[in-house]
Design a protein around this motif. Sequence first.
Motif, short mmCIF file in Angstrom:
data_model
loop_
_atom_site.label_atom_id
_atom_site.label_comp_id
_atom_site.label_asym_id
_atom_site.label_seq_id
_atom_site.Cartn_x
_atom_site.Cartn_y
_atom_site.Cartn_z
N SER A 143 0.83 -1.20 0.00
CA SER A 143 0.00 0.00 0.00
C SER A 143 0.87 1.25 0.00
O SER A 143 1.94 1.28 0.59
N LEU A 144 0.35 2.28 -0.69
CA LEU A 144 1.15 3.48 -0.89
C LEU A 144 0.94 4.50 0.21
O LEU A 144 1.70 5.44 0.33
N THR A 145 -0.11 4.36 0.97
CA THR A 145 -0.38 5.35 2.01
C THR A 145 -0.49 4.66 3.37
O THR A 145 -0.93 3.51 3.45
N PRO A 146 -0.09 5.37 4.44
CA PRO A 146 -0.11 4.72 5.75
C PRO A 146 -1.52 4.45 6.28
O PRO A 146 -1.68 3.65 7.21
N GLU A 147 -2.53 5.07 5.70
CA GLU A 147 -3.89 4.85 6.19
C GLU A 147 -4.37 3.43 5.92
O GLU A 147 -5.18 2.89 6.66
#
Lengths: 278, 175
Positions: free
Chosen positions: A127-131
Amino acid sequence: MFHFLSQHRVLLLVLVLVLLGLHLLSSGLKHQTDVGVFGKAVLYIYSPIYQVLSWPFQKIAWLVSKYIYLVDVRDTNTRLRSQNQQLKGQLARFEELEAENQRLSALLKLKNSADPPVAYARVVGRSLTPEFRTLIIDAGTADGVGPGMAVVTAEGLVGFVAVAVPHAAKVVLITDASARVDAIIQRTRGQTMVFGRGKSQCTLEYLTDADVVNGDRIITSGIGGVFPKGITVGVVSSINRGQTSAPQGIWLLPVVDLDAVEEVAILAAKPVGEGLTR
Amino acid sequence: MKKFLVFFLLGLLLLIAQAIWRMLFPGWRTSPEFLFILVVYSGVNRNPFIGPILAFCFGFMTDSLWGVQPGLTAATYTIVYFLSRLSGRRFYIRSYVYQVLIVALMTFLAKALVWFILSTLDSTADLGAVFWTTVWRQMLWNGLFAIPVVSQLERMEQRVSEDYAERFMGSFGEW
């Protein structure tokens, strides 16, 4: 009217698109993580292109990681030698225990709870975002992989398949904020629920038994039928008891290094129930 | 249409570049969001019509590939496009300082929006700590990478633009 529309056309277009996004979000909540036909099409088209283009970079990353590994290999070697001596002693004891366990298992005709994997896959994207805590793997419906299936390694639980296309699938990790795993404390057999928190650790909620200590191993309960019973989820890493004896905040460290996992196995899903919720 | 296709393909490449970066440094919790910078750039340059559609498409692709809540990033990117567009009217958009600040500010707003929506949807999600620990690093990454990415995007836009000469006469930024 036409003048108004013409003057605010960009704002109107933005509004329409935002509403469309919220509609997708709303329908996504109804149908779990299903992204629909277009979402599957994006994954279907993107995954092979990405796999081809990222291949040389993955090899570079592998070489870099091996080099970094070599830099402190001497220190590690010394440490491992001393550990090795201790472990040899433990191993002899465990071998005896394992032999005893096998004899007793055969005697009681205990069924091995772990089903054989449907497929093995390589992690090809993160995944590219920490969310969001997700992975893309290179096995899909063509390999028998489908939504809701458990994803594991030899160490323990990784997550579950959210979306699958013929040659790729998206896996939601147990650390994702939407992930829930029905589990038990291995030592006490007390029921609990593992909550992903969007961090590298999870929390334990809804404990039926307050007897939990640091180092306790948490395993899947098998309730709900998504995750086979007995897969290790993690180890209790810290307990906040506050002013009472009852634990208030219990953090769980997954046994699998989810940031570094490279190969996974996918286990067949059973009918989805309350074992996994969002 | 030509610009839409060029920027769409560019977005795909940036998405792949972003994913490769993430693969190279798997342990890092944050990494530069090239696609996000493209969305902000598109808004700041006040690109009507194709800008919001591109922003939505990029957000949708991100959702489809990595997201858990379909439509969340699509809606967020579209809003980011619009807010960037509003700010682009008021500032000197070629300044490096502005580029860094606007990308960092938009990163903060986008992450806050995602946090707010996710918290609203699931009260047990408790993403507050994740938001506060990662948002600063994410702002720094995106802000730092704004300068090289924006300068490359400007160069590309100049090549694609049909009214190349006119743009150099003073209407830079308007598509």
